[in-house]
Motif scaffolding. Structure first.
Motif, mmCIF file in Angstrom:
data_model
loop_
_atom_site.group_PDB
_atom_site.id
_atom_site.type_symbol
_atom_site.label_atom_id
_atom_site.label_comp_id
_atom_site.label_asym_id
_atom_site.label_seq_id
_atom_site.Cartn_x
_atom_site.Cartn_y
_atom_site.Cartn_z
ATOM 1 N N MET A 121 -28.328 -15.133 -29.846
ATOM 2 C CA MET A 121 -28.069 -15.082 -28.417
ATOM 3 C C MET A 121 -27.330 -13.777 -28.139
ATOM 4 O O MET A 121 -26.334 -13.470 -28.763
ATOM 5 N N GLN B 98 -27.157 -19.345 -20.054
ATOM 6 C CA GLN B 98 -28.400 -20.121 -20.073
ATOM 7 C C GLN B 98 -29.598 -19.222 -20.333
ATOM 8 O O GLN B 98 -30.493 -19.582 -21.109
ATOM 9 N N LYS C 190 -29.643 -18.421 -23.954
ATOM 10 C CA LYS C 190 -30.078 -19.585 -24.733
ATOM 11 C C LYS C 190 -31.592 -19.746 -24.675
ATOM 12 O O LYS C 190 -32.203 -20.272 -25.603
#
Length: 66
Positions: A1, A42, A45
């Motif tokens: 990430m 997010q 991710k």
């Protein structure tokens, strides 16, 4: 990430950018509010390359004492 942030302070998952950075990002988020931070996390991710551009001195907006 990988989440890159353009801020004056080092932050969670931060990787400051320079003016010479020519990286192409999938998602660009403007604003270091809690919503902006959540959106950046997010997106990362989901496997996207995200940059969060914030002019504030602190991330988190009012939830982090503004």
């Amino acid at each position: 990430m990988r989440v890159s942030l353009l801020v004056t302070a080092a932050c969670l998952l931060a990787q400051p950018l320079s003016a010479d950075d020519d990286t192409t990002y999938d998602i660009v988020i403007y604003g270091g509010t809690s919503a902006g931070v959540m959106a950046a996390v997010q997106g990362a991710k989901m496997g996207k390359l995200v940059v969060l551009v914030a002019t504030e001195k602190h991330l988190g907006g009012l939830t982090a004492s503004g």
